[in-house]
Design a protein around this motif. Structure first.
Motif, PDB file in Angstrom:
ATOM      1  N   GLY A  11       0.829  -1.207   0.000  1.00 36.55           N
ATOM      2  CA  GLY A  11       0.000   0.000   0.000  1.00 36.55           C
ATOM      3  C   GLY A  11       0.856   1.246   0.000  1.00 36.55           C
ATOM      4  O   GLY A  11       0.576   2.209  -0.717  1.00 36.55           O
ATOM      5  N   LEU A  12       1.926   1.209   0.786  1.00 40.14           N
ATOM      6  CA  LEU A  12       2.845   2.347   0.857  1.00 40.14           C
ATOM      7  C   LEU A  12       3.486   2.582  -0.512  1.00 40.14           C
ATOM      8  O   LEU A  12       3.600   3.718  -0.983  1.00 40.14           O
ATOM      9  CB  LEU A  12       3.914   2.061   1.906  1.00 40.14           C
ATOM     10  CG  LEU A  12       4.857   3.205   2.253  1.00 40.14           C
ATOM     11  CD1 LEU A  12       4.069   4.370   2.826  1.00 40.14           C
ATOM     12  CD2 LEU A  12       5.909   2.750   3.246  1.00 40.14           C
ATOM     13  N   GLN A  13       3.862   1.477  -1.160  1.00 40.53           N
ATOM     14  CA  GLN A  13       4.499   1.584  -2.472  1.00 40.53           C
ATOM     15  C   GLN A  13       3.528   2.191  -3.492  1.00 40.53           C
ATOM     16  O   GLN A  13       3.884   3.098  -4.244  1.00 40.53           O
ATOM     17  CB  GLN A  13       4.967   0.190  -2.910  1.00 40.53           C
ATOM     18  CG  GLN A  13       5.602   0.122  -4.272  1.00 40.53           C
ATOM     19  CD  GLN A  13       4.618  -0.376  -5.293  1.00 40.53           C
ATOM     20  OE1 GLN A  13       3.926  -1.369  -5.078  1.00 40.53           O
ATOM     21  NE2 GLN A  13       4.532   0.314  -6.410  1.00 40.53           N
ATOM     22  N   TYR A  14       2.285   1.707  -3.499  1.00 37.33           N
ATOM     23  CA  TYR A  14       1.270   2.275  -4.398  1.00 37.33           C
ATOM     24  C   TYR A  14       1.014   3.732  -4.029  1.00 37.33           C
ATOM     25  O   TYR A  14       0.886   4.598  -4.895  1.00 37.33           O
ATOM     26  CB  TYR A  14      -0.008   1.439  -4.293  1.00 37.33           C
ATOM     27  CG  TYR A  14      -1.133   1.887  -5.185  1.00 37.33           C
ATOM     28  CD1 TYR A  14      -0.905   2.166  -6.526  1.00 37.33           C
ATOM     29  CD2 TYR A  14      -2.425   1.997  -4.693  1.00 37.33           C
ATOM     30  CE1 TYR A  14      -1.943   2.554  -7.350  1.00 37.33           C
ATOM     31  CE2 TYR A  14      -3.478   2.385  -5.515  1.00 37.33           C
ATOM     32  CZ  TYR A  14      -3.225   2.665  -6.840  1.00 37.33           C
ATOM     33  OH  TYR A  14      -4.252   3.058  -7.648  1.00 37.33           O
ATOM     34  N   GLY A  15       1.017   3.992  -2.719  1.00 38.92           N
ATOM     35  CA  GLY A  15       0.760   5.346  -2.227  1.00 38.92           C
ATOM     36  C   GLY A  15       1.798   6.352  -2.694  1.00 38.92           C
ATOM     37  O   GLY A  15       1.459   7.447  -3.123  1.00 38.92           O
ATOM     38  N   VAL A  16       3.091   5.989  -2.623  1.00 32.92           N
ATOM     39  CA  VAL A  16       4.109   6.957  -3.046  1.00 32.92           C
ATOM     40  C   VAL A  16       4.036   7.192  -4.560  1.00 32.92           C
ATOM     41  O   VAL A  16       4.283   8.303  -5.034  1.00 32.92           O
ATOM     42  CB  VAL A  16       5.554   6.571  -2.629  1.00 32.92           C
ATOM     43  CG1 VAL A  16       5.685   6.578  -1.132  1.00 32.92           C
ATOM     44  CG2 VAL A  16       5.966   5.267  -3.231  1.00 32.92           C
ATOM     45  N   MET A  17       3.650   6.147  -5.317  1.00 30.75           N
ATOM     46  CA  MET A  17       3.463   6.348  -6.751  1.00 30.75           C
ATOM     47  C   MET A  17       2.329   7.350  -6.998  1.00 30.75           C
ATOM     48  O   MET A  17       2.457   8.271  -7.804  1.00 30.75           O
ATOM     49  CB  MET A  17       3.084   5.017  -7.421  1.00 30.75           C
ATOM     50  CG  MET A  17       4.238   4.104  -7.664  1.00 30.75           C
ATOM     51  SD  MET A  17       5.395   4.817  -8.844  1.00 30.75           S
ATOM     52  CE  MET A  17       6.821   4.967  -7.825  1.00 30.75           C
ATOM     53  N   LEU A  18       1.228   7.143  -6.280  1.00 30.15           N
ATOM     54  CA  LEU A  18       0.109   8.078  -6.403  1.00 30.15           C
ATOM     55  C   LEU A  18       0.565   9.483  -6.035  1.00 30.15           C
ATOM     56  O   LEU A  18       0.189  10.465  -6.666  1.00 30.15           O
ATOM     57  CB  LEU A  18      -1.052   7.651  -5.490  1.00 30.15           C
ATOM     58  CG  LEU A  18      -1.912   6.510  -5.987  1.00 30.15           C
ATOM     59  CD1 LEU A  18      -2.992   6.194  -4.957  1.00 30.15           C
ATOM     60  CD2 LEU A  18      -2.559   6.864  -7.309  1.00 30.15           C
ATOM     61  N   PHE A  19       1.417   9.570  -5.001  1.00 29.79           N
ATOM     62  CA  PHE A  19       1.890  10.881  -4.568  1.00 29.79           C
ATOM     63  C   PHE A  19       2.715  11.548  -5.668  1.00 29.79           C
ATOM     64  O   PHE A  19       2.545  12.738  -5.950  1.00 29.79           O
ATOM     65  CB  PHE A  19       2.716  10.746  -3.286  1.00 29.79           C
ATOM     66  CG  PHE A  19       3.532  11.969  -2.987  1.00 29.79           C
ATOM     67  CD1 PHE A  19       2.914  13.147  -2.608  1.00 29.79           C
ATOM     68  CD2 PHE A  19       4.907  11.955  -3.114  1.00 29.79           C
ATOM     69  CE1 PHE A  19       3.656  14.288  -2.361  1.00 29.79           C
ATOM     70  CE2 PHE A  19       5.662  13.084  -2.871  1.00 29.79           C
ATOM     71  CZ  PHE A  19       5.030  14.253  -2.493  1.00 29.79           C
ATOM     72  N   LEU A  20       3.611  10.790  -6.315  1.00 34.85           N
ATOM     73  CA  LEU A  20       4.435  11.368  -7.380  1.00 34.85           C
ATOM     74  C   LEU A  20       3.555  11.989  -8.467  1.00 34.85           C
ATOM     75  O   LEU A  20       3.837  13.071  -8.972  1.00 34.85           O
ATOM     76  CB  LEU A  20       5.324  10.300  -8.017  1.00 34.85           C
ATOM     77  CG  LEU A  20       6.524   9.815  -7.208  1.00 34.85           C
ATOM     78  CD1 LEU A  20       7.352   8.851  -8.026  1.00 34.85           C
ATOM     79  CD2 LEU A  20       7.373  10.994  -6.773  1.00 34.85           C
ATOM     80  N   LEU A  21       2.477  11.262  -8.814  1.00 35.65           N
ATOM     81  CA  LEU A  21       1.580  11.786  -9.846  1.00 35.65           C
ATOM     82  C   LEU A  21       0.760  12.953  -9.313  1.00 35.65           C
ATOM     83  O   LEU A  21       0.595  13.977  -9.968  1.00 35.65           O
ATOM     84  CB  LEU A  21       0.647  10.675 -10.327  1.00 35.65           C
ATOM     85  CG  LEU A  21       1.250   9.709 -11.317  1.00 35.65           C
ATOM     86  CD1 LEU A  21       0.390   8.481 -11.435  1.00 35.65           C
ATOM     87  CD2 LEU A  21       1.383  10.386 -12.662  1.00 35.65           C
ATOM     88  N   ALA A  22       0.249  12.775  -8.090  1.00 32.07           N
ATOM     89  CA  ALA A  22      -0.678  13.770  -7.556  1.00 32.07           C
ATOM     90  C   ALA A  22       0.031  15.074  -7.227  1.00 32.07           C
ATOM     91  O   ALA A  22      -0.568  16.148  -7.344  1.00 32.07           O
ATOM     92  CB  ALA A  22      -1.374  13.213  -6.316  1.00 32.07           C
ATOM     93  N   ALA A  23       1.315  15.004  -6.841  1.00 31.25           N
ATOM     94  CA  ALA A  23       2.032  16.236  -6.487  1.00 31.25           C
ATOM     95  C   ALA A  23       2.062  17.179  -7.681  1.00 31.25           C
ATOM     96  O   ALA A  23       1.744  18.374  -7.554  1.00 31.25           O
ATOM     97  CB  ALA A  23       3.449  15.895  -6.036  1.00 31.25           C
TER      98      ALA A  23
END
Lengths: 304, 323
Positions: A11-23
């Motif tokens: 989940g953390l791994q998926y989360g940081v990917m989402l963060f890279l895009l969302a930022a």
């Protein structure tokens, strides 16, 4: 317990990917006021360009700059030719123009690379799995993604809070018109922000390549989740993107991992799997609806 | 009198289409024409909130799909003779299924609208998209109704006195429903309700200051739009004899918006022209190359960047402009 920990890491791994895009997306949203549906396309372009270079040269590491440069170049090009014309338009025009960009980029990728998914070669360092704590074996590549994501988060924190560009970005997401009135070259700022967003999207795209298949349509799959992150986090807030990204990544992964098992307790296995899978897909949207009903501007909305 | 020229012309063209298709020996033309009619209805219902009311709903395909699924579910229960929830019998009568499709999609729109309309701007776009995605995944999860594969409807719904096994008959039924729908829509947009809706788009605060409960008007419009899309979806299920979650995928919502914009936002005939332009473009481009979406994307981009007001706007400007 081990299983839960492992899924937490996923989940953390998926989360940081989402963060890279969302930022990137939240800055483009918050500062330029543009809804960019084509953000997923930049992610896809980063993945394809990086993977192509990695397979031709045989070096995974060379793929990273390639993916970043390709995504940033296309980002600059798109900003200069299309997005710039959309600043003064309403959201509807922005949605449509960037929707058109999705169609164009998808077809161009199909023309160049075909419809078949391509695979990113992993260096041997990342083969197998390592034991993080006794009993928990985890693939090192996923750890690398988490580390890169967290590093970028720290880097962005310093960029936004400690540098002059960051100050302009913060000012821009709080009150765009005031920044312009104070004599800042907003056009340059916009280009920088869009380029930065594209860069991060490209990075995310290339990094996820070895885990998911690199194929046409990969951008749209993650785009909706990214928008959910941006809206929940609050438009224009990097902090919001980080919190919501990690949160949604974990929630989504947990639902997918455990809901079918829970449902199997009281229904037929095939039904449980189908219902579990789609209810987990609904999860993030349900969460967004709830957050928006309580806080219509998101959790950490910047400015007024 | 001049006002009547365009509608009469349109009806005449659509009514003659099956004959033309037979004359040139291309049955696909009748299918294309039927699809234009049904998508025009769906796009026009979206135009009611998007064009007239200024509400950018990015989840309109959901109601289209719900309408289609009502027909599919009623049909499958009629076939198996098992009542729904053990209460309601299924049906294969068009005169029953169409109203139920409208009611159910209207209720869905009422629920979603009541929640979504509390937000505005970007958040409204995203929350309508989110609800539509939830409905999409809901139907994917309904394994009893085919899940991702959807429901196959063996025979189009029956209408007393008509042979609905004949494609041409189904076509004319669709045409009649579409004409009735557009006649009703004409009355709605030209009523005081329609005027209030346009007023809300231009300046919601002023309408509120005039003592109009804007939320309620927006919600009514949202529900009416949902019902219209449901009706179009129900017809689509009958025409294709098939429903699937694909009908309510978010890209379908995007396509409906494109049709509205192509034709001309907030114009009465715009959605018809827009749906026709979109589907004809798709028909011929897809015939010519599998990469037709590239052409569509470029055309769409040019339309958004360089035209104001879609096809009707361009026509107006060519005529010397009433802008």
């Amino acid at each position: 317990m081990i299983l839960i920990l492992e899924q937490l890491l996923n989940g953390l791994q998926y989360g940081v990917m989402l963060f890279l895009l969302a930022a990137g997306l939240t800055l483009i949203f918050g500062i330029m006021g543009v809804i960019n549906l084509a953000h997923g396309s930049l992610y896809m372009i980063g993945a394809f360009a990086g993977t192509w270079v990695a397979t031709t040269t045989g070096s995974f590491w060379l793929g990273i700059p390639a993916g970043l440069i390709a995504a940033a170049l296309v980002g600059f090009l798109v900003e200069a030719t299309v997005i710039r014309k959309l600043y003064a338009r309403d959201h509807l025009d922005q949605v449509l123009a960037t929707f058109a960009l999705i169609l164009i980029f998808n077809q161009m990728i199909i023309l160049i690379f075909g419809r078949q998914p391509i695979f990113t070669p992993l260096p041997e360092v990342f083969y197998g799995s390592i034991e993080i704590i006794p009993g928990l074996f985890y693939p090192p590549y996923r750890l690398l993604i988490i580390a890169v994501g967290l590093l970028v988060a720290v880097g962005l924190y310093f960029l936004i809070n400690r540098t002059r560009v960051g100050m302009l970005v913060r000012a821009g997401s709080t009150n765009r018109d005031m920044v312009r009135a104070l004599g800042v070259d907003v056009r340059l700022l916009y280009t920088v922000v869009f380029g930065l967003g594209a860069l991060l999207a490209g990075l995310a795209g290339y990094m996820t390549g070895p885990i998911l298949a690199v194929q046409v349509g990969m951008g749209e799959d993650i785009l909706l989740a990214t928008f959910v992150v941006v809206v929940i986090g609050g438009v224009g807030s990097i902090k919001g993107a980080f919190v919501a990204g990690i949160g949604l990544g974990v929630v989504d992964t947990m639902l997918r991992a455990f809901l079918p098992t829970i449902l199997r307790g009281f229904m037929a296995p095939s039904d449980a799997d189908a219902i579990g899978a789609s209810v987990s897909s609904m999860g993030i949207f349900l969460l967004m609806a709830i957050v928006l009903l309580i806080r219509p501007k998101g959790l950490f909305a910047a400015g007024g | 009198m001049r006002k009547l020229i365009l509608p009469v012309l349109l009806i005449a063209i659509f009514a003659l289409m099956p004959l033309i298709a037979e004359l040139v020996g291309k049955n696909a033309l009748m299918t294309l024409s039927a699809r234009i009619l049904m998508y025009a209805m769906a796009a026009a219902s979206l135009n009611l909130i998007l064009g007239y009311g200024g509400m950018v709903s990015f989840g309109h395909a959901a109601y289209f799909g719900v309408g289609a699924y009502v027909v599919g579910i009623l049909y499958s229960h009629w076939m198996s003779e098992v009542p729904i929830f053990g209460l309601f019998p299924g049906s294969n009568q068009l005169l029953v299924t169409l109203p139920i499709a409208m009611i159910v999609s209207g209720l869905a729109a009422l629920l979603i609208g009541a929640l979504s309309l509390r937000t505005g701007g970007v958040q409204f776009i995203m929350i309508t998209l989110a609800f539509a995605q939830m409905i999409f995944f809901l139907f994917v999860s309904l394994t009893a109704y085919g899940g991702e594969d959807g429901i196959i409807i063996r025979r189009a719904n029956a209408v007393p006195g008509l042979n609905m096994r004949d494609k041409t008959t189904v076509y004319y039924v669709i045409l009649v429903v579409a004409v009735l729908y557009f006649a009703w829509l004409w009355r709605v947009v030209n009523s005081s309700f329609g005027q209030v809706l346009k007023g809300i788009r231009q300046n919601e605060r002023r309408m509120e200051a005039m003592g109009i409960a804007t939320f309620r008007y927006k919600l009514y419009a949202f529900v009416l739009a949902g019902m219209g899309a449901g009706l179009a979806g129900a017809l689509m299920a009958n025409f294709l004899r098939f429903t699937s979650p694909d009908m309510m995928h978010w890209t379908k919502s995007g396509e409906l918006i494109i049709m509205v914009i192509l034709g001309g936002l907030g114009t009465f005939f715009g959605p018809i022209l827009g749906a026709a332009a979109f589907l004809i473009l798709e028909f011929y481009l897809a015939d010519w190359t599998e990469h037709w979406q590239l052409g569509l994307g470029i055309i769409l981009l040019l339309v958004v960047l360089f035209t104001k007001g879609g096809i009707l706007g361009a026509v107006d400007r060519l005529k010397g402009g009433r802008q």
